[in-house]
Design a protein around this motif. Structure first.
Motif, short mmCIF file in Angstrom:
data_model
loop_
_atom_site.label_atom_id
_atom_site.label_comp_id
_atom_site.label_asym_id
_atom_site.label_seq_id
_atom_site.Cartn_x
_atom_site.Cartn_y
_atom_site.Cartn_z
N THR A 26 7.44 -3.86 1.93
CA THR A 26 6.45 -3.74 2.98
C THR A 26 7.09 -4.29 4.25
O THR A 26 8.28 -4.58 4.27
N ASN A 27 6.29 -4.41 5.30
CA ASN A 27 6.79 -4.99 6.55
C ASN A 27 6.02 -6.26 6.87
O ASN A 27 4.83 -6.35 6.60
N GLU A 28 6.73 -7.20 7.40
CA GLU A 28 6.11 -8.46 7.81
C GLU A 28 6.84 -8.95 9.06
O GLU A 28 8.06 -9.15 9.03
N GLY A 29 6.11 -9.06 10.15
CA GLY A 29 6.73 -9.50 11.40
C GLY A 29 7.80 -8.55 11.88
O GLY A 29 8.79 -8.98 12.47
N PHE A 84 3.02 12.77 -0.75
CA PHE A 84 1.65 12.28 -0.81
C PHE A 84 1.50 11.08 0.10
O PHE A 84 2.47 10.45 0.52
N GLN A 85 0.23 10.72 0.34
CA GLN A 85 -0.10 9.51 1.08
C GLN A 85 -1.42 8.95 0.57
O GLN A 85 -2.35 9.70 0.29
N VAL A 86 -1.49 7.61 0.46
CA VAL A 86 -2.70 6.94 0.00
C VAL A 86 -2.76 5.55 0.64
O VAL A 86 -1.72 4.94 0.89
N SER A 87 -3.96 5.06 0.90
CA SER A 87 -4.14 3.70 1.39
C SER A 87 -4.29 2.75 0.21
O SER A 87 -4.97 3.07 -0.77
N VAL A 88 -3.66 1.59 0.33
CA VAL A 88 -3.74 0.58 -0.72
C VAL A 88 -4.05 -0.78 -0.09
O VAL A 88 -3.78 -1.00 1.09
N GLN A 89 -4.62 -1.66 -0.88
CA GLN A 89 -4.98 -3.00 -0.40
C GLN A 89 -4.69 -3.99 -1.53
O GLN A 89 -5.17 -3.81 -2.65
N GLY A 99 -4.13 -9.75 2.89
CA GLY A 99 -3.21 -8.93 3.65
C GLY A 99 -3.97 -7.80 4.32
O GLY A 99 -5.20 -7.69 4.22
N GLU A 100 -3.23 -6.96 5.01
CA GLU A 100 -3.88 -5.82 5.65
C GLU A 100 -3.69 -4.57 4.80
O GLU A 100 -2.75 -4.50 4.00
N PRO A 101 -4.59 -3.59 4.93
CA PRO A 101 -4.40 -2.34 4.19
C PRO A 101 -3.04 -1.74 4.54
O PRO A 101 -2.55 -1.87 5.65
N MET A 102 -2.44 -1.09 3.55
CA MET A 102 -1.12 -0.50 3.71
C MET A 102 -1.18 0.99 3.39
O MET A 102 -2.01 1.43 2.60
N ILE A 103 -0.29 1.73 4.00
CA ILE A 103 -0.13 3.15 3.70
C ILE A 103 1.07 3.31 2.77
O ILE A 103 2.16 2.80 3.07
N PHE A 104 0.87 3.97 1.65
CA PHE A 104 1.95 4.31 0.74
C PHE A 104 2.11 5.81 0.78
O PHE A 104 1.21 6.55 0.42
N ASN A 105 3.25 6.27 1.30
CA ASN A 105 3.55 7.69 1.28
C ASN A 105 4.98 7.89 0.86
O ASN A 105 5.82 7.01 1.05
N ASP A 159 -16.80 -1.88 -6.71
CA ASP A 159 -17.59 -1.19 -5.70
C ASP A 159 -16.72 -0.78 -4.53
O ASP A 159 -15.87 -1.55 -4.07
N LYS A 160 -16.96 0.43 -4.05
CA LYS A 160 -16.22 0.95 -2.91
C LYS A 160 -16.63 0.20 -1.65
O LYS A 160 -17.80 0.11 -1.34
N PRO A 161 -15.64 -0.36 -0.95
CA PRO A 161 -15.97 -1.09 0.27
C PRO A 161 -16.42 -0.14 1.38
O PRO A 161 -15.99 1.00 1.44
N ALA A 162 -17.31 -0.64 2.21
CA ALA A 162 -17.76 0.15 3.36
C ALA A 162 -16.69 0.14 4.44
O ALA A 162 -16.00 -0.84 4.61
N ASN A 163 -16.54 1.25 5.16
CA ASN A 163 -15.62 1.27 6.30
C ASN A 163 -16.09 0.24 7.31
O ASN A 163 -17.27 0.05 7.51
N GLY A 164 -15.13 -0.42 7.93
CA GLY A 164 -15.47 -1.44 8.92
C GLY A 164 -15.68 -2.80 8.30
O GLY A 164 -15.97 -3.76 8.99
N SER A 165 -15.52 -2.91 6.99
CA SER A 165 -15.68 -4.19 6.32
C SER A 165 -14.61 -5.16 6.78
O SER A 165 -13.48 -4.79 7.04
N ASP A 166 -14.95 -6.43 6.87
CA ASP A 166 -13.97 -7.46 7.23
C ASP A 166 -13.01 -7.73 6.08
O ASP A 166 -11.95 -8.30 6.27
N THR A 167 -13.39 -7.40 4.87
CA THR A 167 -12.58 -7.78 3.73
C THR A 167 -11.79 -6.65 3.10
O THR A 167 -10.79 -6.89 2.48
N ARG A 168 -12.23 -5.42 3.25
CA ARG A 168 -11.51 -4.30 2.66
C ARG A 168 -11.58 -3.08 3.57
O ARG A 168 -12.62 -2.78 4.11
N PHE A 169 -10.51 -2.40 3.70
CA PHE A 169 -10.37 -1.13 4.40
C PHE A 169 -11.36 -0.99 5.53
O PHE A 169 -12.10 -0.10 5.67
#
Length: 169
Positions: A26-29, A84-89, A99-105, A159-169
């Protein structure tokens, strides 16, 4: 003013599988680092497949399929590959994300084989888990003659997190 599009710093967080090294990165800084992870949430309900190429010195190009897994016509030009591409957390054992959500492609063979197996498992279980997302376990890698394949398994659904959630995606 920079637009806040949920990408994080330095172009957004990514997750990459390095088959030769049998490691995740991943990337950090702004630096690429190895990442040892055990569990992640995978937004397979929003995953995409398509054609991709990465011209020298340029950003990766994607032409997405209209429907996941059903290849559209190959774009004109050289160097296009399926991917392919998918978001992961990242997620703790108690399902708390960090951490922040990441893109895996990827267009790499090993990563595609691992994703394909995981997506098949997802398709078998998704109908019985409406409104939920899978928590995926990293079970290491399976070496093959020319690549390594990540072993990814759905261990539970949350449970699927809601968009805009502070904790997930």
């Amino acid at each position: 003013m920079a637009l806040d599009l949920g990408l994080g710093g330095n172009g957004g967080a990514f997750l990459a599988f390095k088959a030769q090294a049998q490691k995740w990165q991943t990337n950090e800084g702004g630096e690429k680092i190895n990442l040892d992870w055990t569990h992640t949430i995978w937004r397979l309900d929003e995953a995409q497949t398509g054609w991709s190429r990465w011209p020298d010195g340029e950003a990766r190009d994607w032409v997405w399929d209209d429907e996941i897994g059903k290849a559209g016509p190959e774009p004109t030009g050289e160097g296009w590959q399926r991917g392919f591409q998918v978001s992961v957390q990242l997620v703790e054992p108690d399902d708390k994300t960090y951490g922040e959500p990441m893109i895996f492609n990827s267009t790499a063979v090993g990563a595609k084989l691992g994703f394909q197996a995981l997506y098949s498992e997802y398709e078998e279980q998704a109908a019985n888990n409406p409104g939920k997302v899978p928590v995926v376990k990293n079970n290491g890698v399976t070496p093959s003659k020319r690549t390594s394949i990540p072993k990814l398994t759905i261990v539970r659904w949350i449970d699927k997190p809601a968009n805009g959630s502070d904790t997930r995606f």
